[in-house]
Motif scaffolding. Structure first.
Motif, PDB file in Angstrom:
ATOM      1  N   ALA A   1       0.824  -1.210   0.000  1.00 51.92           N
ATOM      2  CA  ALA A   1       0.000   0.000   0.000  1.00 51.92           C
ATOM      3  C   ALA A   1       0.859   1.262   0.000  1.00 51.92           C
ATOM      4  O   ALA A   1       0.531   2.241  -0.665  1.00 51.92           O
ATOM      5  CB  ALA A   1      -0.937  -0.004   1.203  1.00 51.92           C
ATOM      6  N   GLU A   2       1.969   1.263   0.753  1.00 52.53           N
ATOM      7  CA  GLU A   2       2.842   2.429   0.850  1.00 52.53           C
ATOM      8  C   GLU A   2       4.262   2.019   0.518  1.00 52.53           C
ATOM      9  O   GLU A   2       4.692   0.907   0.813  1.00 52.53           O
ATOM     10  CB  GLU A   2       2.789   3.030   2.255  1.00 52.53           C
ATOM     11  N   VAL A   3       4.995   2.911  -0.126  1.00 49.44           N
ATOM     12  CA  VAL A   3       6.355   2.624  -0.554  1.00 49.44           C
ATOM     13  C   VAL A   3       7.261   3.769  -0.131  1.00 49.44           C
ATOM     14  O   VAL A   3       6.822   4.918   0.006  1.00 49.44           O
ATOM     15  CB  VAL A   3       6.408   2.430  -2.096  1.00 49.44           C
ATOM     16  N   ASP A   4       8.529   3.434   0.101  1.00 48.83           N
ATOM     17  CA  ASP A   4       9.510   4.455   0.457  1.00 48.83           C
ATOM     18  C   ASP A   4       9.763   5.338  -0.757  1.00 48.83           C
ATOM     19  O   ASP A   4      10.125   4.854  -1.834  1.00 48.83           O
ATOM     20  CB  ASP A   4      10.813   3.780   0.906  1.00 48.83           C
ATOM     21  N   CYS A   5       9.564   6.639  -0.593  1.00 52.38           N
ATOM     22  CA  CYS A   5       9.719   7.559  -1.725  1.00 52.38           C
ATOM     23  C   CYS A   5      11.152   7.631  -2.223  1.00 52.38           C
ATOM     24  O   CYS A   5      11.388   8.045  -3.370  1.00 52.38           O
ATOM     25  CB  CYS A   5       9.228   8.954  -1.337  1.00 52.38           C
ATOM     26  N   MET A   6      12.129   7.266  -1.390  1.00 56.79           N
ATOM     27  CA  MET A   6      13.517   7.277  -1.836  1.00 56.79           C
ATOM     28  C   MET A   6      13.743   6.281  -2.964  1.00 56.79           C
ATOM     29  O   MET A   6      14.612   6.466  -3.806  1.00 56.79           O
ATOM     30  CB  MET A   6      14.445   6.963  -0.662  1.00 56.79           C
ATOM     31  N   GLU A   7      12.945   5.216  -2.997  1.00 56.59           N
ATOM     32  CA  GLU A   7      13.084   4.242  -4.071  1.00 56.59           C
ATOM     33  C   GLU A   7      12.708   4.845  -5.420  1.00 56.59           C
ATOM     34  O   GLU A   7      13.222   4.445  -6.453  1.00 56.59           O
ATOM     35  CB  GLU A   7      12.203   3.028  -3.781  1.00 56.59           C
ATOM     36  N   ILE A   8      11.810   5.805  -5.407  1.00 50.43           N
ATOM     37  CA  ILE A   8      11.417   6.450  -6.658  1.00 50.43           C
ATOM     38  C   ILE A   8      12.583   7.237  -7.238  1.00 50.43           C
ATOM     39  O   ILE A   8      12.843   7.219  -8.433  1.00 50.43           O
ATOM     40  CB  ILE A   8      10.224   7.392  -6.422  1.00 50.43           C
TER      41      ILE A   8
END
Length: 320
Positions: free
Chosen positions: A260-267
């Motif tokens: 549902a939620e992902v670490d924005c640093m991965e983007i």
């Protein structure tokens, strides 16, 4: 004979007394019976004695913590703080409630729905629209959250044979859940009056493999800052002549295996979102994290409360 008997008894008493005195002086002890009350051994301890023992124990623990802190920072003694620095520190701590921090959150579109939304209606492929919902949790009211920016990102697929180079995209926010009425009043499967709000409409180029960024700050503010219920988005697509286009031929579909939620640093670094091509919601918000007492949140429990129970799924399936 009488005298001899008395003399023997006297000697036995003396010997026993000497042995007992020897054990007392040398510290010898005898094992107490298991059913004896050992608390009588400490009857001489008063409340003051116990209190002093407590204080010594606490002082010892504080000293151990102090030593650990000094060892961690590599100090041999506690650093001295000058009076001027102490005043600045106290002033900063007094005004720390005015500080605000900016946080960036990224969410994948969710395949799980709350029980207030009709799952069969939501996933109806004949509608031609794309319905999206993100598991966004509201912030604590004590933190005074403010949404700085919120962007819905949709990935464009290859163009079909119609060769439509430009498309009109219309994004709406559901203000009421999509479902059928409980009381049909003689009309079976009667729908609720659909309440929606237009968030964004624009004519864009259909560039295969590109991402369309759609501002949805108003919806994110409702869900996160105002703690309103999240009923999701609906996306509609039209060609240049205002003819509807099925969104499944325009945008990449939802990947239900994504969290549902992902670490924005991965983007920023590995760009898995662009490789997965699943819809994404990015939110920038500011909060005052030190304003008042904030309870510890159980994110897993709150997210699970949004899931649709199995009994509700079976009940909805029985209506059709």
């Amino acid at each position: 004979m009488m005298c001899c008997s008395r003399l023997c008894k006297f000697l036995v008493v003396v010997i026993v007394s000497c042995v007992t005195m020897h054990q007392f002086v040398t510290g010898s002890t005898t094992e107490l019976p298991r059913d004896s009350d050992t608390t009588t051994m400490f009857s001489f301890l008063t409340r003051d004695h116990i209190s002093r023992m407590h204080q010594r124990s606490r002082a010892y623990r504080r000293q151990e913590i102090r030593n650990k802190v000094l060892e961690f920072f590599g100090w041999t003694s506690v650093p001295q703080i000058r009076p001027g620095d102490r005043a600045r520190i106290n002033s900063t701590l007094a005004n720390i409630s005015s500080f605000r921090v900016t946080e960036r959150q990224c969410f994948y579109a969710s395949c799980d729905l709350p029980n207030r939304i009709d799952e069969n209606m939501w996933n109806d492929s004949t509608s031609g629209s794309l319905r999206l919902r993100f598991d966004v949790l509201p912030s604590e009211s004590s933190a005074s959250p403010e949404i700085v920016n919120a962007t819905l990102m949709l990935h464009l697929k290859e163009r079909d044979l119609r060769n439509t180079e430009r498309i009109l995209i219309k994004v709406l926010q559901y203000l009421k859940p999509l479902r059928r009425r409980n009381r049909s009043r003689g009309q079976p499967n009667r729908r609720n009056s659909i309440r929606q709000r237009i968030l964004w409409t624009s004519l864009v180029d259909w560039t295969p493999g590109a991402w369309v960024s759609i501002p949805v700050q108003q919806a994110a503010n409702d869900w996160i800052a105002l703690n309103k219920r999240n009923h999701g988005f609906e996306v509609l697509v039209f060609d240049e002549f205002d003819n509807p286009i099925n969104t499944s031929s325009v945008f990449s579909s939802i990947d239900c295996d994504r969290p549902a939620e992902v670490d924005c640093m991965e983007i920023t670094h590995s760009l898995p979102l662009y490789r997965s091509a699943t819809p994404v919601l990015q939110v920038y918000k500011t909060e005052a994290p030190f304003s008042g007492h904030r309870r510890k949140r159980d994110v897993y429990k709150e997210a699970m409360s949004l899931r649709q129970p199995e009994k509700s799924r079976q009940r909805i399936a029985g209506l059709h």
